[in-house]
Design an enzyme around this catalytic site. Structure first.
Site, PDB file in Angstrom:
ATOM      1  N   GLU A  82      -3.764  -6.779 -10.474  1.00 47.80           N
ATOM      2  CA  GLU A  82      -2.735  -5.724 -10.453  1.00 47.80           C
ATOM      3  C   GLU A  82      -2.379  -5.279 -11.873  1.00 47.80           C
ATOM      4  O   GLU A  82      -2.111  -6.092 -12.763  1.00 47.80           O
ATOM      5  CB  GLU A  82      -1.471  -6.150  -9.695  1.00 47.80           C
ATOM      6  CG  GLU A  82      -0.484  -5.002  -9.469  1.00 47.80           C
ATOM      7  CD  GLU A  82      -1.133  -3.734  -8.897  1.00 47.80           C
ATOM      8  OE1 GLU A  82      -1.658  -2.939  -9.694  1.00 47.80           O
ATOM      9  OE2 GLU A  82      -1.124  -3.546  -7.658  1.00 47.80           O
ATOM     10  N   ASP A 127      -2.480  -0.666  -4.478  1.00 45.97           N
ATOM     11  CA  ASP A 127      -1.518   0.388  -4.129  1.00 45.97           C
ATOM     12  C   ASP A 127      -2.189   1.506  -3.332  1.00 45.97           C
ATOM     13  O   ASP A 127      -1.717   2.625  -3.311  1.00 45.97           O
ATOM     14  CB  ASP A 127      -0.883   0.951  -5.410  1.00 45.97           C
ATOM     15  CG  ASP A 127      -1.931   1.457  -6.390  1.00 45.97           C
ATOM     16  OD1 ASP A 127      -3.140   1.450  -6.045  1.00 45.97           O
ATOM     17  OD2 ASP A 127      -1.558   1.846  -7.517  1.00 45.97           O
TER      18      ASP A 127
HETATM   19  O1  AHR Z   1      -5.050  -3.330 -11.204  1.00 41.28           O
HETATM   20  C1  AHR Z   1      -5.730  -2.129 -11.057  1.00 41.28           C
HETATM   21  C2  AHR Z   1      -5.053  -1.232 -10.052  1.00 41.28           C
HETATM   22  O2  AHR Z   1      -3.835  -0.810 -10.554  1.00 41.28           O
HETATM   23  C3  AHR Z   1      -4.672  -1.832  -8.755  1.00 41.28           C
HETATM   24  O3  AHR Z   1      -5.742  -2.024  -7.866  1.00 41.28           O
HETATM   25  C4  AHR Z   1      -3.726  -0.804  -8.249  1.00 41.28           C
HETATM   26  O4  AHR Z   1      -2.800  -1.351  -7.348  1.00 41.28           O
HETATM   27  C5  AHR Z   1      -3.062  -0.280  -9.495  1.00 41.28           C
HETATM   28  O5  AHR Z   1      -3.133   1.117  -9.554  1.00 41.28           O
END
Ligand code: AHR
Length: 519
Positions: A242, A318
């Site tokens: 994340e 996300d």
């Molecule tokens: O960590 C990279 C990305 O960042 C994740 O997959 C996403 O949730 C966020 O936009």
């Protein structure tokens, strides 16, 4: 301590026995068999003391005793669904069920079942921080026919994720949360990737939103440089934790994470308190290499981890959904697996004998020149042709002018974006290719961009109506080359554009592969 040693000895003995069974199965492999090894990946993880808590595959059973459904498909013609099971306990997918159920129409993969009994199945991902392109902000479902493979000669299909496609489960059972230890592996197509965020498989947020550093722990595969990267130009196996794709202890670049693009790629990420690792290898031969094994990233928020325990496939935490990749199988475990356990799993994967499959239809040999004749009853003397940059179906016969004949002749090239698929270069306009733009077909000069390569790449399969071939867009895998009102499009089987009309879709997307009008 005595008791602990004895438990560890028993686990080691069980793992050795399971590993031996895998080797025997591997030695027997090589002929077409419906029954796979008796000790499958989840048996090996269990023997190692780190049992699977999620097990997903559209190609085979991941337990030696599993005889349930692997996945579910839905066909466009009547929205009926059908579970696709295995050929015998512990065996390969029964692809023939899909082939007959989906004949004459198109199918999507609606459910990827969980083989652990915990019901951690994957279904169409809902909207989150980002909307998907399907109704209600959901992500698209994968075209069930796009990723044909064989396992020791048995036909099966993978999950082809073109941008906008994604699967998720936000209400799981037994998946690691907080800083609990877990492991995961996934088997990907190492030649199918992009730089979009984020082709992931693993542990993510339960509300489909970015809940901050450390709220995810997944395997990432692709050539995104937005966060981390490794040696070479990619693609890389990284961990999506994340707000960061990590290739090692540093945010950004880590030299020890190599570019890996094996056609069949085993990718591993595992994590426990202040410790994690990346491993990978060629799923067709050899063992695994460790690209990172050490402390959590030296960036704030990743130690301790705050895992939430949802499961994602093909998207970011996300619901970022601009990534691409192909998934065949993968699991998540409870506990941090040993390298020895994973090495045994890799041996099992190699013994499964993954190989490139065929979608059927006429062979489109690269370097050959062809003409593509419409098979819809209205138009069987019309050929896919260009006139300048426009692409339409035009009547061609032996009395046609040399220009009309050459306009309907295409040189088959390895797909500009993926050589397993095809691109079509104009016979009389060298360097110009059939491509889609806003879902309409054009003849444009290759500008060398990634977008052009993807727009000009089409994957061939047997014609949907049983005649000739159908050609599916590489970057919009729900869309097929279609003629509609004599104009060329990439069309889905139903959708918001007039050219997506379901009437005559199976005929309009099926092309007889003919000798070229201009050889
Ligand atoms: O960590 C990279 C990305 O960042 C994740 O997959 C996403 O949730 C966020 O936009």
């Amino acid at each position: 301590m005595q008791r602990l040693r004895s438990v560890l000895r028993r686990r080691a003995a069980a793992l050795t026995a399971a590993f031996a069974a895998v080797l025997v199965a591997g030695a027997l492999a090589g002929t077409s068999v419906s029954q796979a090894a008796t000790s499958q990946p989840c048996d090996l993880y269990a023997a190692g003391g780190t049992p699977c808590v999620a097990a997903h595959s559209t190609t085979r059973a991941l337990y030696g005793t599993y005889s349930g459904a692997l996945y579910q498909v839905r066909r466009a013609s009547d929205n009926a669904t059908r579970d696709i099971g295995v050929i015998g306990a512990g065996g390969y997918a029964n692809a023939a069920t899909q082939d007959s159920f989906c004949a004459g129409t198109s199918c999507v993969i609606t459910v990827i079942y969980d083989q652990t009994g915990r019901n951690n199945r994957l279904t169409q991902a809902p909207p989150g921080g980002f909307n998907g392109p399907a109704a209600g902000g959901y992500d698209k479902l994968a075209n069930a026919a796009m990723a044909p493979v064989t396992l020791n000669g048995n036909r099966a299909y993978g999950v082809f994720v073109s941008p906008g496609t994604g699967y998720r489960n936000n209400a799981t059972n037994g998946i690691a949360t907080g800083d609990q230890p877990e492991g995961m592996y996934a088997l990907f197509d190492g030649t199918h990737y992009n730089e979009g965020c984020c082709f992931d498989y693993g542990n993510a947020e339960t509300n489909s939103r970015d809940n901050g550093n450390g709220t995810m722990e997944t395997i990432y595969f692709g050539n995104s440089r937005g966060w981390g990267s490794g040696a070479g130009n990619g693609p890389w196996v990284m961990a999506d934790l994340e707000n960061g794709l990590f290739s090692g202890v540093n945010s950004g670049y880590n030299a020890n994470d190599p570019t890996v693009n094996h056609r069949f790629l085993t990718a591993i990420v595992k994590g426990e308190p202040n410790h994690w690792a990346i491993r990978a290898g060629n799923a067709q031969s050899g063992g695994l290499s460790t690209y990172y094994n050490g402390a959590r990233p030296n960036a704030a928020g990743y130690n301790p981890m705050k895992k939430e325990g949802a499961i994602i496939l093909g998207i970011g935490g996300d619901n970022s959904n601009s990534s691409a990749g192909t998934f065949y199988e993968g699991v998540m475990t409870s506990g941090y697996p040993t390298d020895a356990t994973e090495n045994a799993v890799q041996a099992n994967i190699v013994a499964a004998g993954y190989a490139q499959g065929s979608g059927g239809g006429a062979a489109l040999n690269t370097g050959s020149t062809i003409s593509l004749r419409a098979t819809t009853a209205c138009c069987t003397t019309n050929y896919l042709s260009h006139s300048g940059t426009g692409v339409a179906t035009a009547p061609v016969d032996s009395a046609s002018s040399a220009t009309v004949k050459a306009n309907a002749s295409w040189i088959v090239r390895p797909g500009l974006a993926n050589t397993a698929c095809r691109s079509f270069e104009s016979k009389n306009t060298p360097g110009s290719y059939l491509r889609h733009q806003n879902f309409q077909l054009y003849l444009h000069p290759n500008d060398g961009s990634v977008l052009f390569a993807e727009d000009a790449t089409f994957c061939s399969q047997a014609g949907v109506n049983g005649q000739g071939n159908s050609l599916i867009s590489y970057n919009f895998a729900d869309r097929y080359i279609r003629h509609y009102a004599n104009t060329g499009y990439v069309a889905s089987n139903g959708g918001s554009n007039t050219f997506d009309a379901t009437a005559l879709w199976p005929d309009d997307v099926s092309w007889a592969v003919a000798a070229p009008w201009t050889p």
